[in-house]
Design an enzyme around this catalytic site. Structure first.
Site, PDB file in Angstrom:
ATOM      1  N   GLY A  47       0.793  -1.213   0.000  1.00  0.00           N
ATOM      2  CA  GLY A  47       0.000   0.000   0.000  1.00  0.00           C
ATOM      3  C   GLY A  47       0.832   1.272   0.000  1.00  0.00           C
ATOM      4  O   GLY A  47       1.898   1.350  -0.635  1.00  0.00           O
ATOM      5  N   SER A  48       0.375   2.252   0.759  1.00  0.00           N
ATOM      6  CA  SER A  48       0.988   3.578   0.726  1.00  0.00           C
ATOM      7  C   SER A  48       2.400   3.629   1.289  1.00  0.00           C
ATOM      8  O   SER A  48       3.080   4.638   1.149  1.00  0.00           O
ATOM      9  CB  SER A  48       0.104   4.571   1.487  1.00  0.00           C
ATOM     10  OG  SER A  48      -1.152   4.693   0.850  1.00  0.00           O
ATOM     11  N   THR A  49       2.861   2.557   1.940  1.00  0.00           N
ATOM     12  CA  THR A  49       4.241   2.566   2.426  1.00  0.00           C
ATOM     13  C   THR A  49       5.244   2.588   1.271  1.00  0.00           C
ATOM     14  O   THR A  49       6.433   2.858   1.490  1.00  0.00           O
ATOM     15  CB  THR A  49       4.531   1.330   3.307  1.00  0.00           C
ATOM     16  OG1 THR A  49       4.261   0.134   2.557  1.00  0.00           O
ATOM     17  CG2 THR A  49       3.679   1.357   4.556  1.00  0.00           C
ATOM     18  N   LEU A  50       4.782   2.331   0.037  1.00  0.00           N
ATOM     19  CA  LEU A  50       5.682   2.394  -1.123  1.00  0.00           C
ATOM     20  C   LEU A  50       5.633   3.737  -1.846  1.00  0.00           C
ATOM     21  O   LEU A  50       6.397   3.951  -2.798  1.00  0.00           O
ATOM     22  CB  LEU A  50       5.356   1.272  -2.117  1.00  0.00           C
ATOM     23  CG  LEU A  50       5.845  -0.128  -1.763  1.00  0.00           C
ATOM     24  CD1 LEU A  50       5.855  -1.026  -2.997  1.00  0.00           C
ATOM     25  CD2 LEU A  50       7.239  -0.104  -1.167  1.00  0.00           C
ATOM     26  N   SER A  72      -1.040  11.330   1.511  1.00  0.00           N
ATOM     27  CA  SER A  72      -1.102  10.023   0.847  1.00  0.00           C
ATOM     28  C   SER A  72      -1.949  10.096  -0.413  1.00  0.00           C
ATOM     29  O   SER A  72      -2.852   9.278  -0.639  1.00  0.00           O
ATOM     30  CB  SER A  72      -1.673   8.968   1.809  1.00  0.00           C
ATOM     31  OG  SER A  72      -1.292   7.677   1.395  1.00  0.00           O
TER      32      SER A  72
END
Length: 592
Positions: free
Chosen positions: A302-305, A357
């Site tokens: 998810g948004s951690t990338l 994000s």
């Protein structure tokens, strides 16, 4: 008269000759038999007598070595061997001495072993001519002493060792365990089984009838096992496990993982999973508990990338750190598919894209660079390959290496969909980002403790771009994820909330993630937290994973005596906590 005498003389001569030939024949037959027997024994089958002679005079004295210990980086024992004894029986001796008649003694033996006396004695009766039958493996010294005092003929004790794990379930997935024969089955016990085992020594000698040594035939020295020193810091490991276990229970999650790494060395300081198991008593333990989820299970991050996408655009030069991206009207169509944010955020800086994000902002950053360049950076960051830790069962995740990618697929890739990574892979990427752009192979073994060929470090991002993105991640925590803050320290990181995929689409289960580093002034530690399938109303990474990150990071910084750096901040943007978006779109889910 003369004729009669002559006949008698002839008969006597014939009788004497016949007796002579019979005696000679018997002598020849005996000697021929002895000669044949000697030839048979010495030429055709000499091994039988040699074997019988060796059984009477040849002895072998074994010198066994205990399995090596596994310790953490500070020398705390995680796996040790303790002396125990094994109970075995000689059925032939038991039957010859009618030892089964000692019913009270056998009942006492069965009671101390927790066995049924009838089943115990039936094994002896079933094999009355055997010379060795296991009764019970690895009993405690107290039990062994009691059994010895029973003095049952044919019941013997043999010294062995048993593996004991002082840290229990806290380090179970890293250390692993051995089977009853001390062979490594899981974890470090299996990977370094040969080094931990060593080689037993033995001395072969011949003795005389009085039991005295008269000749040493051969002697083999034992090879001492090696102790394995892990990179794990058991103090941090215990903190991480406590916080993770509490979060999994509080949020009614299926499972969870935490990874803590040293960004400068690639050493793993903590690696925990929940649920875990007790390696000292694995009876009735469900098989799934043995799985080291931090290296085997992979999820869409998810948004951690999104920091990787921003870093890629900075590396290519399509944007600069102060560039402004227009995300109006808050959505776009790519090949008939819709990509968008919950609201129209208008013009955003790169930092604002990460803070909010923004899927729109991240998509525009991804499409601003050539497809090959974007994909190569994802591969360079280590997605789709193992981390180098060397533990059995490690997954390489999923990162497709195909020629054709649609713009929509590149867009979803830029915000962490269409790719799957293990918590350990995610920790390696954030370690690369935190140390200035150098990808280091992760290791579970403390540096310079084993004579292994070091894996090469590779620079994949520039130091300048890496430091710029790290600075942006500090603003993400300050402005959007207060749950991740650590008092006294500057912290950076990114939340992620992914809908779990299955064959043919997406389901209704979520994975909450948080990955970050501290202290920002000179990053030392990376912590990655994954909470899998939280069952309550809270499921976003900022709600379920960020608090765990904060507590684990706080404990790790204090354990390692890393000085606070929050006072060095000259200018921190004001904290503005937005309301969490209520819109949930499966393909373009925005992390809250």
């Amino acid at each position: 008269m003369s004729k009669l005498v002559k006949k008698q003389v002839d008969k006597q001569q014939i009788s004497v000759a016949w007796r002579f030939y019979v005696v000679v024949g018997l002598i020849v037959f005996v000697y021929a038999g002895l000669l044949a027997r000697s030839a048979y024994i010495q030429i055709i089958e000499p091994d039988m007598l040699k074997k019988q002679g060796d059984m009477r005079s040849l002895r072998t004295a074994a010198h066994t070595v205990q399995r090596g210990s596994i310790v953490d980086r500070n020398g705390r024992e995680l796996a040790i061997s303790v002396p125990v004894e094994t109970v075995w029986a000689d059925p032939k001796i038991i039957m010859d001495n009618n030892a089964l008649a000692m019913k009270e003694h056998w009942q006492a033996l069965a009671d101390v072993l927790g066995r049924n006396v009838n089943k115990l004695t039936s094994r002896i009766v079933k094999n009355p001519t055997k010379r060795f039958v296991y009764v019970e493996r690895k009993v405690s010294p107290a039990m062994a002493k009691y059994i010895k005092e029973l003095k049952i003929p044919g019941i013997h004790l043999r010294k062995e060792s048993k593996r004991f794990y002082p840290s229990g379930e806290i380090s179970a997935h890293v250390v692993g365990f051995t089977n009853v024969d001390d062979k490594g089955i899981e974890g470090v016990e299996r990977v370094y089984d040969q080094l931990l085992t060593g080689t037993d020594g033995e001395k072969q000698y011949r003795k005389d009838a009085k039991g005295r040594k008269i000749e040493i035939l051969s002697e083999q020295e034992s090879t001492q096992p090696k102790d394995i020193v892990l990179s794990i810091d058991q103090r941090i490991q215990a903190i991480a496990y406590k916080e993770l276990k509490g979060a999994v229970k509080a949020f009614k999650a299926t499972s969870g993982s935490v990874v803590v790494t040293n960004v400068h060395t690639g050493e793993i300081l903590a690696l925990v999973n929940s649920p875990s198991y007790n390696p000292n008593n694995r009876r009735n333990t469900a098989i799934h508990r043995f799985r080291n989820r931090a290296i085997t299970d992979f999820y869409e991050p998810g948004s951690t990338l999104k920091p990787l996408t921003a870093l890629t655009a900075l590396e290519f030069g399509s944007v600069k750190a102060d560039s402004i991206i227009d995300t109006s009207p808050g959505w776009m169509r790519l090949g008939g598919r819709r990509v968008g944010d919950p609201i129209n955020r208008g013009k955003l800086s790169i930092t604002d894209i990460l803070v909010h994000s923004s899927n729109m902002g991240t998509t525009k950053l991804a499409l601003s660079v050539p497809k090959e360049f974007l994909l190569n950076k994802f591969f360079d960051a280590g997605f789709g390959e193992e981390t180098g830790v060397g533990l059995v069962g490690e997954s390489s995740g999923i990162m497709h290496d195909r020629q054709r990618w649609s713009k929509f697929e590149l867009a979803t890739l830029s915000w962490g969909h269409g790719v799957a990574a293990t918590p350990l892979q995610l920790a390696r990427f954030y370690s690369t980002l935190a140390n200035g752009g150098t990808k280091k192979p992760l290791t579970i073994i403390k540096k310079d403790t084993l004579d292994t060929i070091p894996l090469r470090d590779v620079r994949i991002f520039s130091e300048q771009s890496s430091e710029q993105v790290v600075g942006m991640l500090e603003n993400v925590v300050n402005e959007h994820t207060p749950n991740a803050k650590v008092e006294g320290y500057r912290v950076g990181g990114k939340t992620g909330t992914a809908i779990k995929a299955f064959a043919g689409g997406y389901g209704n289960e979520y994975v909450g993630l948080f990955a970050g580093m501290a202290p920002i002034s000179d990053p030392e530690i990376v912590v990655v937290v994954v909470i899998n399938e939280p069952g309550g109303d809270l499921y976003h990474g900022g709600e379920v994973a960020a608090p765990v990150f904060s507590r684990v990071m706080k404990g790790a910084l204090r354990v390692l005596n890393i000085a606070p750096d929050a006072k060095r901040v000259a200018d921190i943007r004001p904290v503005v906590i937005e309301d969490k978006p209520t819109m949930k779109v499966k393909q373009e889910h925005a992390d809250a």
